[in-house]
Write a protein that holds these residues in place. Sequence first.
Motif, PDB file in Angstrom:
ATOM      1  N   ILE A  25       0.830  -1.209   0.000  1.00  0.00           N
ATOM      2  CA  ILE A  25       0.000   0.000   0.000  1.00  0.00           C
ATOM      3  C   ILE A  25       0.861   1.255   0.000  1.00  0.00           C
ATOM      4  O   ILE A  25       0.580   2.209  -0.719  1.00  0.00           O
ATOM      5  CB  ILE A  25      -0.954  -0.006   1.218  1.00  0.00           C
ATOM      6  CG1 ILE A  25      -1.973  -1.135   1.060  1.00  0.00           C
ATOM      7  CG2 ILE A  25      -1.644   1.339   1.379  1.00  0.00           C
ATOM      8  CD1 ILE A  25      -2.774  -1.418   2.315  1.00  0.00           C
ATOM      9  N   GLU A  26       1.932   1.251   0.806  1.00  0.00           N
ATOM     10  CA  GLU A  26       2.757   2.455   0.931  1.00  0.00           C
ATOM     11  C   GLU A  26       3.524   2.801  -0.361  1.00  0.00           C
ATOM     12  O   GLU A  26       4.083   3.877  -0.490  1.00  0.00           O
ATOM     13  CB  GLU A  26       3.711   2.367   2.120  1.00  0.00           C
ATOM     14  CG  GLU A  26       4.698   1.215   2.084  1.00  0.00           C
ATOM     15  CD  GLU A  26       4.233  -0.035   2.823  1.00  0.00           C
ATOM     16  OE1 GLU A  26       3.046  -0.407   2.701  1.00  0.00           O
ATOM     17  OE2 GLU A  26       5.050  -0.639   3.505  1.00  0.00           O
ATOM     18  N   TYR A  27       3.510   1.883  -1.330  1.00  0.00           N
ATOM     19  CA  TYR A  27       4.141   2.137  -2.621  1.00  0.00           C
ATOM     20  C   TYR A  27       3.087   2.159  -3.736  1.00  0.00           C
ATOM     21  O   TYR A  27       3.329   1.696  -4.850  1.00  0.00           O
ATOM     22  CB  TYR A  27       5.220   1.085  -2.923  1.00  0.00           C
ATOM     23  CG  TYR A  27       6.364   1.161  -1.937  1.00  0.00           C
ATOM     24  CD1 TYR A  27       7.376   2.099  -2.101  1.00  0.00           C
ATOM     25  CD2 TYR A  27       6.410   0.328  -0.834  1.00  0.00           C
ATOM     26  CE1 TYR A  27       8.412   2.194  -1.186  1.00  0.00           C
ATOM     27  CE2 TYR A  27       7.444   0.421   0.091  1.00  0.00           C
ATOM     28  CZ  TYR A  27       8.431   1.349  -0.091  1.00  0.00           C
ATOM     29  OH  TYR A  27       9.446   1.446   0.820  1.00  0.00           O
ATOM     30  N   GLY A  28       1.923   2.687  -3.407  1.00  0.00           N
ATOM     31  CA  GLY A  28       0.859   2.833  -4.398  1.00  0.00           C
ATOM     32  C   GLY A  28       0.366   1.505  -4.950  1.00  0.00           C
ATOM     33  O   GLY A  28      -0.074   1.423  -6.087  1.00  0.00           O
ATOM     34  N   GLY A  29       0.457   0.447  -4.136  1.00  0.00           N
ATOM     35  CA  GLY A  29       0.018  -0.879  -4.569  1.00  0.00           C
ATOM     36  C   GLY A  29       1.049  -1.602  -5.423  1.00  0.00           C
ATOM     37  O   GLY A  29       0.777  -2.678  -5.954  1.00  0.00           O
ATOM     38  N   MET A  30       2.221  -1.016  -5.521  1.00  0.00           N
ATOM     39  CA  MET A  30       3.307  -1.620  -6.304  1.00  0.00           C
ATOM     40  C   MET A  30       4.321  -2.247  -5.349  1.00  0.00           C
ATOM     41  O   MET A  30       4.339  -1.933  -4.160  1.00  0.00           O
ATOM     42  CB  MET A  30       3.996  -0.544  -7.154  1.00  0.00           C
ATOM     43  CG  MET A  30       3.087   0.085  -8.188  1.00  0.00           C
ATOM     44  SD  MET A  30       3.905   1.413  -9.100  1.00  0.00           S
ATOM     45  CE  MET A  30       5.130   0.482 -10.005  1.00  0.00           C
ATOM     46  N   PRO A  31       5.201  -3.114  -5.864  1.00  0.00           N
ATOM     47  CA  PRO A  31       6.279  -3.641  -5.014  1.00  0.00           C
ATOM     48  C   PRO A  31       7.228  -2.518  -4.598  1.00  0.00           C
ATOM     49  O   PRO A  31       7.390  -1.527  -5.315  1.00  0.00           O
ATOM     50  CB  PRO A  31       6.998  -4.631  -5.920  1.00  0.00           C
ATOM     51  CG  PRO A  31       6.033  -4.954  -7.007  1.00  0.00           C
ATOM     52  CD  PRO A  31       5.192  -3.724  -7.184  1.00  0.00           C
TER      53      PRO A  31
END
Length: 172
Positions: A25-31
């Motif tokens: 979540i903290e990376y916009g849903g990205m790894p």
Amino acid sequence: MSVCPYKNFKEKINNYINELRKPRIEYGGMPACPFVGSEVDKGKLMIDIFDPSENSIIDMVEKLKKSDYDSALFAQVTDHQITGEETFQYQSFINKTLRESGYHNLKCICFNPNDEFQIRQKSPYFLINIADKKVLADAHRRLLRTKYFDNMTKKYMDYLHVKEEQLKKEEK
């Protein structure tokens, strides 16, 4: 009798890489590190131990350059506990050493379990990533056009040298 902390180091590093591959979540849903997965899957990431008492970082870079790998992740052996505040200074020192040794195309990024940012704290060792500057810059530009930075704290964005203005420009 103490156990060597670097026993099974590749397994521990691969477990950390698997953490970096998970959408967060903290990376916009990205790894946290969206590009490491393909590099590992293609067998292009060298994973090794760097012991400064046995060789230099330039020796390790030369080993990388002679290999078929595109980049490297070195677990640094150290008796000194490198603080989070020292991480950036050490990273700058390595980058200066790379430039002075003629490796102008390479850049170092350090990951310290003593850093204040959560994903970096999960690192099993003090890790030194050596990669091509152009590849890193391209990856950074591509991330600026995504939701990667949307949920990040200003403090972490500052740490990564990402400014709000960059995000706005990249959206266009």
